[in-house]
Design a protein around this motif. Structure first.
Motif, PDB file in Angstrom:
ATOM      1  N   THR A 125      71.058 -13.115  19.808  1.00 51.44           N
ATOM      2  CA  THR A 125      71.556 -11.830  19.092  1.00 51.44           C
ATOM      3  C   THR A 125      72.483 -11.136  20.334  1.00 51.44           C
ATOM      4  O   THR A 125      72.033 -10.811  21.342  1.00 51.44           O
ATOM      5  CB  THR A 125      70.781 -10.873  18.671  1.00 51.44           C
ATOM      6  N   LEU A 126      73.895 -11.100  20.026  1.00 46.65           N
ATOM      7  CA  LEU A 126      74.937 -10.422  20.728  1.00 46.65           C
ATOM      8  C   LEU A 126      75.297  -9.020  19.671  1.00 46.65           C
ATOM      9  O   LEU A 126      74.696  -9.251  18.662  1.00 46.65           O
ATOM     10  CB  LEU A 126      76.146 -11.265  21.040  1.00 46.65           C
ATOM     11  N   TRP A 127      75.762  -8.053  20.374  1.00 50.59           N
ATOM     12  CA  TRP A 127      76.259  -6.851  19.618  1.00 50.59           C
ATOM     13  C   TRP A 127      77.740  -6.623  19.810  1.00 50.59           C
ATOM     14  O   TRP A 127      78.098  -6.837  20.840  1.00 50.59           O
ATOM     15  CB  TRP A 127      75.491  -5.692  20.095  1.00 50.59           C
ATOM     16  N   ALA A 128      78.465  -6.563  18.662  1.00 48.50           N
ATOM     17  CA  ALA A 128      79.838  -6.009  18.814  1.00 48.50           C
ATOM     18  C   ALA A 128      80.093  -4.813  18.523  1.00 48.50           C
ATOM     19  O   ALA A 128      79.469  -4.072  17.762  1.00 48.50           O
ATOM     20  CB  ALA A 128      80.733  -6.903  18.212  1.00 48.50           C
ATOM     21  N   LYS A 129      81.031  -4.261  19.264  1.00 43.20           N
ATOM     22  CA  LYS A 129      81.144  -2.617  19.239  1.00 43.20           C
ATOM     23  C   LYS A 129      82.755  -2.427  18.818  1.00 43.20           C
ATOM     24  O   LYS A 129      83.634  -2.938  19.552  1.00 43.20           O
ATOM     25  CB  LYS A 129      80.768  -1.905  20.413  1.00 43.20           C
ATOM     26  N   VAL A 130      82.969  -1.743  17.936  1.00 41.00           N
ATOM     27  CA  VAL A 130      84.405  -1.171  17.642  1.00 41.00           C
ATOM     28  C   VAL A 130      84.665   0.190  17.905  1.00 41.00           C
ATOM     29  O   VAL A 130      83.962   0.827  17.417  1.00 41.00           O
ATOM     30  CB  VAL A 130      84.793  -1.592  16.010  1.00 41.00           C
ATOM     31  N   VAL A 131      85.602   0.415  18.905  1.00 41.97           N
ATOM     32  CA  VAL A 131      85.780   1.769  19.005  1.00 41.97           C
ATOM     33  C   VAL A 131      87.326   1.908  19.386  1.00 41.97           C
ATOM     34  O   VAL A 131      88.137   1.127  19.071  1.00 41.97           O
ATOM     35  CB  VAL A 131      85.252   2.062  20.786  1.00 41.97           C
ATOM     36  N   PRO A 132      87.661   3.117  19.573  1.00 42.75           N
ATOM     37  CA  PRO A 132      89.084   3.580  19.572  1.00 42.75           C
ATOM     38  C   PRO A 132      89.815   2.921  20.697  1.00 42.75           C
ATOM     39  O   PRO A 132      89.070   2.775  21.634  1.00 42.75           O
ATOM     40  CB  PRO A 132      89.416   5.052  19.747  1.00 42.75           C
ATOM     41  N   PRO A 133      90.935   2.298  20.663  1.00 41.04           N
ATOM     42  CA  PRO A 133      91.548   1.411  21.601  1.00 41.04           C
ATOM     43  C   PRO A 133      91.643   2.041  22.887  1.00 41.04           C
ATOM     44  O   PRO A 133      91.280   1.426  24.093  1.00 41.04           O
ATOM     45  CB  PRO A 133      92.946   0.770  21.138  1.00 41.04           C
ATOM     46  N   ALA A 134      91.949   3.308  23.280  1.00 42.90           N
ATOM     47  CA  ALA A 134      91.911   4.032  24.223  1.00 42.90           C
ATOM     48  C   ALA A 134      90.846   4.270  24.974  1.00 42.90           C
ATOM     49  O   ALA A 134      90.684   4.318  26.286  1.00 42.90           O
ATOM     50  CB  ALA A 134      92.463   5.444  24.057  1.00 42.90           C
ATOM     51  N   LYS A 135      89.404   3.796  24.670  1.00 44.58           N
ATOM     52  CA  LYS A 135      88.178   3.960  25.081  1.00 44.58           C
ATOM     53  C   LYS A 135      87.697   2.788  25.373  1.00 44.58           C
ATOM     54  O   LYS A 135      86.695   2.797  26.180  1.00 44.58           O
ATOM     55  CB  LYS A 135      87.321   4.614  24.036  1.00 44.58           C
ATOM     56  N   ALA A 136      88.233   1.507  24.923  1.00 44.32           N
ATOM     57  CA  ALA A 136      87.693   0.262  25.240  1.00 44.32           C
ATOM     58  C   ALA A 136      87.426  -0.086  26.696  1.00 44.32           C
ATOM     59  O   ALA A 136      86.360  -0.278  26.944  1.00 44.32           O
ATOM     60  CB  ALA A 136      88.200  -0.804  24.633  1.00 44.32           C
ATOM     61  N   VAL A 150      78.847  -6.667  29.440  1.00 46.00           N
ATOM     62  CA  VAL A 150      79.829  -6.903  28.263  1.00 46.00           C
ATOM     63  C   VAL A 150      80.548  -8.445  28.513  1.00 46.00           C
ATOM     64  O   VAL A 150      80.917  -8.770  29.440  1.00 46.00           O
ATOM     65  CB  VAL A 150      81.114  -6.033  28.652  1.00 46.00           C
ATOM     66  N   ARG A 151      80.107  -9.277  27.525  1.00 45.38           N
ATOM     67  CA  ARG A 151      80.540 -10.621  27.314  1.00 45.38           C
ATOM     68  C   ARG A 151      82.221 -10.839  27.453  1.00 45.38           C
ATOM     69  O   ARG A 151      82.680 -11.636  28.098  1.00 45.38           O
ATOM     70  CB  ARG A 151      80.201 -11.180  25.990  1.00 45.38           C
ATOM     71  N   CYS A 152      82.723 -10.071  26.428  1.00 44.75           N
ATOM     72  CA  CYS A 152      84.277 -10.054  26.349  1.00 44.75           C
ATOM     73  C   CYS A 152      84.652  -8.874  25.547  1.00 44.75           C
ATOM     74  O   CYS A 152      83.896  -8.064  25.035  1.00 44.75           O
ATOM     75  CB  CYS A 152      84.579 -11.500  25.942  1.00 44.75           C
ATOM     76  N   TRP A 153      86.026  -8.585  25.741  1.00 43.30           N
ATOM     77  CA  TRP A 153      86.291  -7.243  25.118  1.00 43.30           C
ATOM     78  C   TRP A 153      87.936  -7.305  24.879  1.00 43.30           C
ATOM     79  O   TRP A 153      88.731  -8.245  25.331  1.00 43.30           O
ATOM     80  CB  TRP A 153      86.188  -6.345  26.017  1.00 43.30           C
ATOM     81  N   SER A 154      88.466  -6.674  23.911  1.00 45.90           N
ATOM     82  CA  SER A 154      89.772  -6.695  23.513  1.00 45.90           C
ATOM     83  C   SER A 154      90.502  -5.186  23.710  1.00 45.90           C
ATOM     84  O   SER A 154      89.811  -4.283  23.283  1.00 45.90           O
ATOM     85  CB  SER A 154      90.027  -7.239  22.120  1.00 45.90           C
ATOM     86  N   PRO A 155      91.469  -5.154  24.213  1.00 47.70           N
ATOM     87  CA  PRO A 155      92.212  -3.670  24.196  1.00 47.70           C
ATOM     88  C   PRO A 155      92.641  -3.141  22.953  1.00 47.70           C
ATOM     89  O   PRO A 155      92.978  -1.922  22.899  1.00 47.70           O
ATOM     90  CB  PRO A 155      93.518  -4.048  24.904  1.00 47.70           C
ATOM     91  N   LEU A 161      84.606  -4.734  21.734  1.00 45.09           N
ATOM     92  CA  LEU A 161      83.753  -5.313  22.823  1.00 45.09           C
ATOM     93  C   LEU A 161      82.535  -6.073  22.330  1.00 45.09           C
ATOM     94  O   LEU A 161      81.964  -5.729  21.128  1.00 45.09           O
ATOM     95  CB  LEU A 161      83.054  -4.008  23.481  1.00 45.09           C
ATOM     96  N   VAL A 162      81.935  -7.044  23.124  1.00 47.16           N
ATOM     97  CA  VAL A 162      80.847  -7.789  22.741  1.00 47.16           C
ATOM     98  C   VAL A 162      79.833  -7.963  23.980  1.00 47.16           C
ATOM     99  O   VAL A 162      80.278  -8.095  24.873  1.00 47.16           O
ATOM    100  CB  VAL A 162      81.274  -9.397  22.327  1.00 47.16           C
ATOM    101  N   LEU A 163      78.678  -7.279  23.831  1.00 55.42           N
ATOM    102  CA  LEU A 163      77.777  -7.147  24.593  1.00 55.42           C
ATOM    103  C   LEU A 163      76.472  -7.825  24.356  1.00 55.42           C
ATOM    104  O   LEU A 163      76.096  -8.241  23.432  1.00 55.42           O
ATOM    105  CB  LEU A 163      77.309  -5.743  24.894  1.00 55.42           C
ATOM    106  N   ASP A 164      75.924  -8.238  25.606  1.00 61.27           N
ATOM    107  CA  ASP A 164      74.478  -8.940  25.481  1.00 61.27           C
ATOM    108  C   ASP A 164      73.599  -8.056  24.916  1.00 61.27           C
ATOM    109  O   ASP A 164      73.622  -6.602  24.921  1.00 61.27           O
ATOM    110  CB  ASP A 164      74.039  -9.085  26.745  1.00 61.27           C
TER     111      ASP A 164
END
Length: 417
Positions: A130-141, A161-166, A170-173
């Motif tokens: 299982t990985l976890w994806a988090k969606v946040v305001p872009p300025a905070k990523a 953090v596995r990978c992230w987008s501006p 974000l995708v986390l372990d």
């Protein structure tokens, strides 16, 4: 305490949906205002969720109706503060991002929490687990990535953090260990482990500032409670005065030396804190020691009293929402064990504010009795530092099961990103 009225969110929504039946589902502070959720059920049409937002926070692009006074109305998942949410909600963005990162997704991501304007969290099944994806305001990523990177560099047990987008995805372990809300632990052992964790936090190489403390939301909570419970307005005004005096107190702090901060006001402001510390953020090993810590979204240099109060307030509020007396008693014992070395008028006042925040949630859910119990508990904490079951249940010797503890346990604080 003068009570400033809130925007009439239902009236605003009806300007958009005309005569469709609506029912309130959530309300939370956002920016300088409030975001209120409704279920809209058009006759003969599909139901949907809409939000009325008077935060006046800037966004890159509007996704719904905007009135001349800046109040927004949008339909979920088109949250203007979380532009990545719509793509994630329709299952494409997380899969595409992980595929580009070389991760095989084996099933559709599942949304497990959503806080309008702030964040969404999804569970992502992959061949790696299982990985976890988090969606946040872009300025905070980028800042969240920086927090995780610095914490791991300092040896803290936080997920990578596995990978992230501006754009704010974000995708986390997964964290190491068993969620504290689902495992067995002894109150004194866990309290001591949390104090050691806070000491490690205080020494971590994180240069960002922590998010604003819970005292920044005290006025909103008190206003909301005074409107929802008008018979309590006078007592809430008195409580507000006591809380204000307690928050202003800076020389009374008693802290375990293991936590890594002394009592001087300057040091208190210069220690790294989690920003939203509670049992739902902790994972444990087989010995009941903290092996994982999640949600560093608000971590940074700040006031350790804020973390102490968040931990205490959450434990007390969770006890009030736990139907099993043995589970409630264990949470109260955890709070007492932690409170033994984390107390003083400032901690007590901040704890009271957390309890008021939980009271807002319960009264909005229609549970006025529990809200009143939480207000009384806030009054006792700020007046005499009393740590007890808000519902006044007697203690029990029965050992609770994991299911007993987790079935109604709160797992989120009020302002995680």
């Amino acid at each position: 305490m003068p009570v400033t009225p809130f925007v009439d969110a239902e009236r605003v929504l009806r300007e958009v949906v005309d005569d469709a039946p609506v029912s309130a589902r959530s309300r939370a502070p956002l920016g300088d205002g409030t975001v209120t959720g409704f279920t809209v059920s058009p006759v003969g049409g599909r139901s949907f969720i809409a939000y009325v937002d008077d935060s006046h926070l800037p966004v890159a692009a509007e996704t719904g109706a905007v009135r001349e006074d800046g109040v927004r109305v949008w339909e979920h998942p088109a949250d203007p503060h979380l532009p990545a949410l719509a793509a994630v909600a329709f299952r494409g963005a997380v899969t595409d991002l992980l595929t580009r990162a070389g991760v095989d997704v084996v099933a559709a991501p599942e949304m497990v929490s959503y806080r309008p304007g702030r964040r969404a969290v999804l569970r992502v099944p992959t061949h790696d687990g299982t990985l976890w994806a988090k969606v946040v305001p872009p300025a905070k990523a980028a800042r969240i990535v920086e927090r995780h990177t610095a914490a791991r560099r300092g040896g803290l047990p936080v997920p990578a953090v596995r990978c992230w987008s501006p754009e704010g995805l974000l995708v986390l372990d997964a964290a190491e260990g068993t969620p504290a809300t689902a495992g067995r632990w002894e109150p004194s052992v866990l309290a001591a482990s949390v104090r050691r964790l806070r000491g490690r936090l205080a020494e971590s190489p994180l240069a960002l500032r922590a998010a604003a403390g819970v005292d920044a939301r005290a006025d909103w909570y008190l206003r909301r409670l005074s409107i929802a419970l008008p018979a309590q307005a006078a007592s809430l005004a008195a409580l507000a005065s006591a809380v204000t005096a307690g928050v202003a107190s800076a020389a009374d702090r008693t802290q375990n030396s293991a936590a890594g901060a002394d009592t001087a006001a300057g040091s208190r402001a210069g220690s790294v804190v989690h920003g939203d510390l509670h049992i739902g953020q902790l994972f444990l090993d087989d010995a009941g020691e903290v092996s994982g810590l999640i949600d560093l979204d608000t971590a940074g240099i700040g006031d350790p009293d804020q973390d102490a109060a968040a931990f205490l307030g959450h434990a007390l509020a969770s006890a009030s929402l736990t139907s099993d007396p043995a589970s409630a008693h264990r949470l109260i014992e955890l709070a007492r064990a932690f409170h033994a070395e984390e107390h003083g008028p400032r901690v007590h006042a901040l704890t009271a504010i957390h309890l008021l925040g939980h009271a807002v949630t319960t009264v909005d859910a229609g549970d006025e009795d529990t809200a009143l119990s939480l207000i009384r508990a806030a009054r006792r904490v700020v007046a005499r530092g009393e740590i007890a079951d808000p519902l006044g249940r007697p203690s029990t010797d029965r050992h609770p099961t994991e299911h007993d503890l987790s079935k109604r346990l709160l797992t989120e604080g009020f302002e995680s990103v």
